[in-house]
Structure formats: C-alpha cells, structure tokens
Enzyme design. Sequence first.
Site: not given
Length: 398
Positions: A77, A279, A281
């Site tokens: 990430c 994000d 993820h």
Amino acid sequence: MESVLSKYENQITIFTEYLEEYPNTDELVWILGKQHLLKTEKSKLLSDISARLWFTYRRKFSPIGGTGPSSDAGWGCMLRCGQMMLAQALICRHLGRDWSWEKQKEQPKEYQRILQCFLDRKDCCYSIHQMAQMGVGEGKSIGEWFGPNTVAQVLKKLALFDEWNSLAVYVSMDNTVVIEDIKKMCRVLPLSADTPGDRPPDSLTASNQSKGTSAYCPAWKPLLLIVPLRLGINQINPVYVAAFKECFKMPQSLGALGGKPNNAYYFIGFLGDELIFLDPHTTQTFVDTEENGTVNDQTFHCLQSPQRMNVLNLDPSVALGFFCKEEKDFDNWCSLVQKEILKENLRMFELVQKHPSHWPPFIPPAKPEVTTTGAEFIDSNEQLEELDLEEDFEILSV
C-alpha cells in the site's frame, strides 16, 4: 466499500449518492492546491479527484524477481501511495495541474506514456517490481511493508534511470530543506549550441525559448521535493495541524503519504479537520498494454467520492510532496513556507538558505556508471548496496 469495489473492479462507475456523504456547507475543499466550494461544486470536485491516477493492489502480475509474489495485496500500500504521488508530479510536469480526465475520452500521448511508467512489469521504471527490488538494497525484503521515507528514497534512486521525465528528486533530511542544495541539483549547466545531442529535453528549454532568452541560460530540472516528517510521538501533535493543512493549499502540492500503522493512504486535500485520501486497499487484476500499445485506464481512476479521516487520527509519520516545474515555482514555494509554515512557534520543518556546516557535503545524486538498464541494475544486490539510504522516519508507530 472495499468489497463493492473488488466485486465490480472492472465496472467501476460513478455512484452519485456518495456525493451526499459530504456535508452541505459553505466551507472550501482544498485538493492539491486547488479550492472547490463544496455547496455548489460537488461534481467539479469529484471530477478533479477522479483525474488523479489511482494505484491499488494488483494480482496476477509476473512474479517479482522471477520467483517472488505475483500480488502486492497486504504489503504494497505505501508503494502504491508513492506511485500516486509521483504520478501526480508527472501529470503536472507534462500536462499541467488543470488537466482533466474523462472516461472513454482519448487522452494525450503523454498521459499514456506516464501511465505506462507504473504498469506492473519489470521493464516499467516505477513498477511495483522496480520499487520492491530497489527496497532490497535498503534492507527491505520483497513483500515487506515500507514506511514513507523509504518509499521517498526508493523513488529518488529510480528517478536516476528515468531520462524521459528527467526529474530532480530531493528528499529532505532532519526536517530541513536546504535551498542552496536544491538549486545546485536542479540548475542544469549552460548548453553549447554546437552539441545538440547533449541538450536536455525540449520541455526543459521551452520556457526559456518562449521568453526569448539565450540557449546558454541555465535550465531548471523539474523538482520533486519530498519532506519526511515525524509530527508527534504516538499520535500527531495538534500544534502541527494548521501548518499541515496549509501545505495542501500550495499550488505546488502533491499531497502527503501517511495513514496508520501498516495501512497507508495518499492524502490529497482536506475539508475542515478531515483529510481526503485515495485508498490503495482494493485488489484489482494486472493490466498490461494492449495490441495498439495503449493501456485501458478505466481501473486507474477512482470514480467514487473519496474517503475521509479526522486529521488527529493520522499517524505522525508522514511525507509531504511538492512539485516545482520551474525555478520560479520553487522560489514561490519558499515564500509560502516562510509565510505560512515558519510563522509557527513549533515549526513543522525548517527551510534554510545555506547547507549546514556540520552536515556532510551535498553531492547531487547521479546515475551509477553501469552498462545495463535500470531494471537490470536493481536486480544486483551488490550494486544496490552501493546506494546508501537515510532511514529516518522509517516505521509508523504501533
């Protein structure tokens, strides 16, 4: 939301109801140096955010190092966030901050070339393969989580092999940005009219030519400036919040890398005391170039309203990013820092004119003298060890 994105990863559409998650307020939203009036410009805000390149976990790419992982889910990430920050710098460098993206619309060739720099292949200069393998030389095993400073240092070294974008990457040390060092690194030596092969790319000299200046005037190598910081011990110190948010207002802003322990986000702006972030993820399938040499970019843009978090929930280990295409942009950034950042009693970082006398001499980074490509170079651990790395602000607090 992540489960929805994963299920429909190839059919991401705009969910207009998510716009209602933003309050009906007269407050301004700041996104990477641009302001939006939330009450009347929600669609414009979403369009601006969706134009940012969005890099997420991927699966089914070729194993890193030949025998390593074929997905970065669970560990990549911060690397993806670093890619997003760098991609924004390249967008500003080639297309400008005001460039906009529309689904299914043909884009400039520079856009496709930028996107191809980040594909999950060994031969792409900023791929997950390159970043993970460069991290090996910094004591990070492939598959190990990076901190913001390590990502910054890895990008600085990979940029040495990237002749097309020709960026100067400066990563500050000890919370201090040194103006003298940056100008030494970014100012290109005068060029001789008799040696056209040694000239920098046209994009570097275009601004000088448009002003009618001599070809012998020094050019400015576009600057990616990354400032790793520790804004507290176990949590962010509220005294830094105002200055931290002020950075997102600067026209040179590339946002910030940070998040929570082992959970990185790319912060691109704020609304009140809430930070707005992209994000990484979400795990999507590897995308490669098509037969015509282009990349289907539909999964590289986030078309939903982005997530937000209270600034006080941010882990104190962060890295700010700024892009200065020309020297005047850097001079303007220095003025803004003097006015908005250094006015605080407890300063977030320092900006000094001269190189500190107690520091080792500053030597601008240079591409190692090797006969292989950058991709092949970073496969050699022995050569990797020759590139040193500062480890400050490496790990987010637990």
